[in-house]
Design an enzyme around this catalytic site. Structure first.
Site, mmCIF file in Angstrom:
data_model
loop_
_atom_site.group_PDB
_atom_site.id
_atom_site.type_symbol
_atom_site.label_atom_id
_atom_site.label_comp_id
_atom_site.label_asym_id
_atom_site.label_seq_id
_atom_site.Cartn_x
_atom_site.Cartn_y
_atom_site.Cartn_z
ATOM 1 N N GLY A 375 0.844 -1.193 0.000
ATOM 2 C CA GLY A 375 0.000 0.000 0.000
ATOM 3 C C GLY A 375 0.873 1.234 0.000
ATOM 4 O O GLY A 375 2.057 1.163 0.316
ATOM 5 N N SER A 377 2.474 4.873 0.989
ATOM 6 C CA SER A 377 3.016 5.264 2.286
ATOM 7 C C SER A 377 1.987 6.116 3.026
ATOM 8 O O SER A 377 1.246 6.891 2.424
ATOM 9 C CB SER A 377 4.344 5.993 2.077
ATOM 10 N N GLY A 378 1.875 5.885 4.331
ATOM 11 C CA GLY A 378 0.914 6.618 5.141
ATOM 12 C C GLY A 378 -0.455 5.968 5.219
ATOM 13 O O GLY A 378 -1.388 6.536 5.785
ATOM 14 N N GLY A 380 -1.089 3.169 6.824
ATOM 15 C CA GLY A 380 -1.285 2.483 8.103
ATOM 16 C C GLY A 380 -0.642 1.115 8.195
ATOM 17 O O GLY A 380 -0.996 0.321 9.067
ATOM 18 N N LYS A 381 0.321 0.827 7.323
ATOM 19 C CA LYS A 381 0.964 -0.493 7.348
ATOM 20 C C LYS A 381 1.751 -0.696 8.647
ATOM 21 O O LYS A 381 1.583 -1.696 9.347
ATOM 22 C CB LYS A 381 1.898 -0.650 6.136
ATOM 23 N N THR A 382 2.619 0.282 8.957
ATOM 24 C CA THR A 382 3.410 0.175 10.185
ATOM 25 C C THR A 382 2.498 0.122 11.415
ATOM 26 O O THR A 382 2.773 -0.588 12.388
ATOM 27 C CB THR A 382 4.391 1.361 10.293
ATOM 28 N N GLU A 504 9.442 -3.129 5.729
ATOM 29 C CA GLU A 504 10.297 -2.663 4.639
ATOM 30 C C GLU A 504 11.754 -3.003 4.911
ATOM 31 O O GLU A 504 12.662 -2.200 4.708
ATOM 32 C CB GLU A 504 10.116 -1.157 4.435
HETATM 33 P P1 ADP Z 1 2.743 3.418 6.597
HETATM 34 O O1 ADP Z 1 3.603 2.495 7.385
HETATM 35 O O2 ADP Z 1 1.736 2.713 5.752
HETATM 36 O O3 ADP Z 1 3.540 4.369 5.777
HETATM 37 P P2 ADP Z 1 1.952 4.408 9.167
HETATM 38 O O4 ADP Z 1 1.232 3.266 9.782
HETATM 39 O O5 ADP Z 1 3.330 4.660 9.613
HETATM 40 O O6 ADP Z 1 1.879 4.298 7.582
HETATM 41 O O7 ADP Z 1 1.128 5.735 9.426
HETATM 42 C C1 ADP Z 1 -0.272 5.845 9.139
HETATM 43 C C2 ADP Z 1 -0.739 7.264 9.482
HETATM 44 O O8 ADP Z 1 -0.619 7.474 10.884
HETATM 45 C C3 ADP Z 1 0.079 8.352 8.820
HETATM 46 O O9 ADP Z 1 -0.815 9.370 8.436
HETATM 47 C C4 ADP Z 1 0.991 8.847 9.897
HETATM 48 O O10 ADP Z 1 1.244 10.210 9.744
HETATM 49 C C5 ADP Z 1 0.197 8.591 11.157
HETATM 50 N N1 ADP Z 1 1.049 8.246 12.297
HETATM 51 C C6 ADP Z 1 1.968 7.242 12.334
HETATM 52 N N2 ADP Z 1 2.556 7.161 13.555
HETATM 53 C C7 ADP Z 1 2.009 8.146 14.312
HETATM 54 C C8 ADP Z 1 2.196 8.587 15.660
HETATM 55 N N3 ADP Z 1 3.054 7.998 16.497
HETATM 56 N N4 ADP Z 1 1.446 9.630 16.080
HETATM 57 C C9 ADP Z 1 0.572 10.229 15.259
HETATM 58 N N5 ADP Z 1 0.349 9.864 13.998
HETATM 59 C C10 ADP Z 1 1.052 8.832 13.497
HETATM 60 MG MG MG Z 2 5.638 2.411 7.509
#
Ligand code: ADP
Ligand code: MG
Length: 584
Positions: A375, A377-378, A380-382, A504
């Site tokens: 998906g 970036s951003g 919600g994968k992480t 990743e």
């Molecule tokens: P991905 O890994 O798919 O790139 P993330 O799961 O890291 O996406 O983030 C999903 C959304 O949550 C993004 O909009 C990011 O800005 C937000 N986000 C991630 N971590 C935090 C955090 N600790 N506090 C606030 N917002 C967060």
């Molecule tokens: Mg990520």
């Protein structure tokens, strides 16, 4: 997300908290202050004995017993003061140790998102705790002996000559007034000093943590002046506190001197008129002179208490930060039936703030399979991994491991099942061996060599000056992003997890290493469930199942071929940079 805040101690007033720090040491505290008290009394008795010595000389016959008593009193006073001081200093050190221990325990329990200003937390552990030492030991008990000495001294002076005391009294009241005026200002300034120290640490941590970026951007001067501002601020508060402390100290010292001269004049007149003996005047003057010390002790004690209260307030702020959710009761785990863990998301929704990040996400990770999550970036994968690790809890829906809600697992037990390779895998300052074996139990040399082979690190380690004992991270050998990623993977493998989460984790590897790692993953998947967030088509194609995430929702799931056939968005991904087929 549910914030779990501190326990009952949070609501204790600051002074109770301060006292609670000294309570465990009450034995030594009492002994120390008792000895100081004996020393004080010995000090109080000295002028009286000195008066006897003078009287005996005046009477023509020199008697030895008061002289011996005087020597004895001086020795006793010194001994008690030394021992008492040692005990109180020891209590002070113990208070700092305990406060640091408590803070560190607390900090380690914090939720991951409470760590946005590590510098400030560091200054609370290192600097604020030291300010507690004086307040929780000497400052709690010494003013007592100071007050006793003051009352005792004044009483004895009254017995010696009441009119002379009346002359002194006005001056003493003046001192108390100045001290009362100075104390709240010192306290206020001190809190400012501590706040500024926190700002300095935060600014330093910010600039030094991104040192290369600072340099590359030519921002050294800007960062220097930003730090300079914080340093100036600390200076201003310190000077503010010093001004009032000096005023309090000097005015009390000065008043004593004025009182001394006044009493000397008035006393001489009373001696001349025959109302007062010379020895009584000398004893009175000695008491007056000795009043300086208890007054200084009181002023000092009051100042230190203010400093300590400021420190306690700042330390208590750490308790207001969110900690990880407590263990659910009755959480016992049976031995898992299968080596490979399963995981599932069931209608999981979650947001870090108001904005939802995940919306009703459902998918399962079958035991022993390789699942890829793709998906933009951003999306919600992480965040999915954070929920599985229970860094956060979903606002609705449940996340399960082996069919059991992750909230029902004992936290440590849950995380022991999971190997987690972070997106920007950091190394810990230390040797390479320490990094690889971090949190792994009883790793044999064979296993270590095996893990190095699997992550293609063998040659790299062989070329290091000290092999596995080479220091990396802070003040050590600098590593490339790809090397860090492979170390992180090796570390995760050595923990023998039942499920491996890789965020990743191959993004920075070159084509040859990526291919090798893919073979490793195929081998690992025989004994471990693997979930990987991936950006490379080559990685994704080999997965048993692919979950496509879009805007925080699961858009589709299936094998590469299935998705190519059914999902337009996936086809788009494959065609775009996001799932790049190009080997970089
Ligand atoms: P991905 O890994 O798919 O790139 P993330 O799961 O890291 O996406 O983030 C999903 C959304 O949550 C993004 O909009 C990011 O800005 C937000 N986000 C991630 N971590 C935090 C955090 N600790 N506090 C606030 N917002 C967060
Ligand atoms: Mg990520």
């Amino acid at each position: 997300m549910s914030a779990t805040t501190g326990d009952v101690r949070t609501r204790l007033p600051a002074w109770r908290l301060l006292v609670s720090h000294s309570l465990p040491h009450r034995g030594r505290l009492l002994a120390g202050s008792g000895l100081n008290l004996v020393g004080t009394v010995a000090g109080l008795a000295q002028p009286l004995v000195a008066k006897q010595v003078i009287d005996s000389i005046g009477a023509g016959g020199m008697s030895w017993s008061p002289v011996l008593a005087l020597v004895g009193l001086v020795l006793l006073g010194a001994l008690c003061a030394a021992w008492g001081t040692y005990l109180l200093e020891r209590v002070a050190a113990s208070v700092v140790r305990r406060a640091r221990g408590n803070l560190i325990t607390r900090i380690m329990r914090l939720r991951v998102d409470a760590m946005d200003r590590p510098g400030d937390l560091i200054s609370r552990v290192t600097s604020d705790t030291t300010l507690l030492s004086g307040a929780a030991s000497q400052a709690l008990v010494e003013p007592l002996s100071g007050a006793l000495m003051l009352v005792g001294g004044i009483t004895l002076m009254a017995l010696l000559d009441l009119p002379l005391l009346a002359v002194t009294a006005g001056i003493l009241v003046l001192i108390l007034g100045v001290v009362g005026l100075a104390m709240p200002r010192i306290s206020h300034a001190q809190q400012g000093v501590q706040r500024s120290v926190g700002e300095i640490t935060t600014a330093l941590e910010r600039a030094l943590g991104a040192f290369r970026t600072v340099k590359a951007s030519g921002m050294e001067d800007v960062e220097t002046s930003r730090l300079g501002d914080a340093v100036d601020q600390a200076w201003r508060h310190t000077v503010g506190a010093a001004k009032w402390a000096a005023l309090a100290r000097v005015s009390s010292g000065l008043s004593i001197q004025v009182a001394f001269l006044t009493v000397l004049g008035a006393g001489a007149a009373r001696v001349a008129s025959g109302d007062l003996s010379v020895s009584s005047l000398v004893a009175f003057l000695l008491y007056l002179f000795n009043l300086g010390q208890p007054i200084a002790t009181l002023v000092q004690g009051a100042t230190e208490l203010q400093v300590g209260l400021a420190a306690v307030r700042r330390m208590r702020e750490v308790e207001d930060l969110p900690v990880e959710a407590a263990e659910r009761p009755a959480a016992t785990v049976e031995k898992p039936v299968y080596r490979q863990a399963t995981a599932a998301f069931q209608k999981v929704s979650f947001g870090y703030g108001e904005e939802p990040v995940l919306r009703e996400v459902s998918f399962t990770v079958a035991g022993g399979e390789v699942t890829a999550i793709v998906g933009a970036s951003g999306t919600g994968k992480t965040t999915l991994f954070s929920l599985l690790e229970r860094f956060y809890e979903p606002s609705s829906g449940i996340v399960t491991l082996d069919g059991r809600d992750v909230r029902q697992w004992p936290l440590a037990e849950l995380r022991r099942q999971i190997g987690y390779v972070e997106q920007d895998a950091p190394v810990l300052a230390g040797t390479l061996r320490e990094n690889l074996c971090y949190a792994a139990r009883a790793v044999s040399e064979q296993e270590l060599a095996d893990a190095l082979t699997r992550t293609r690190l063998t040659e790299f380690v062989a070329n290091l000056p000290d092999g596995l004992e080479t220091r990396i991270g802070h003040r050590g050998t600098t590593l490339s992003g790809g090397q860090r990623q492979r170390i992180a993977i090796a570390r995760a493998l050595l923990r023998r997890p039942r499920i491996l989460l890789m965020d990743e984790a191959t993004s920075q590897l070159d084509a040859a290493n990526e291919l090798a790692l893919r073979e490793t993953m195929t081998a690992v998947a025989k004994t471990t469930t693997v979930v990987m967030i991936a950006h490379r088509l080559s990685t994704v194609m080999g997965a048993d199942r692919i979950v496509v995430l879009e805007g925080g929702r699961v858009r589709a799931g299936g094998t590469h071929e299935e998705l190519l056939a059914t999902d337009g968005f996936y086809r788009e991904l494959v065609g775009s940079q996001l799932l790049s087929a190009r080997r970089t």
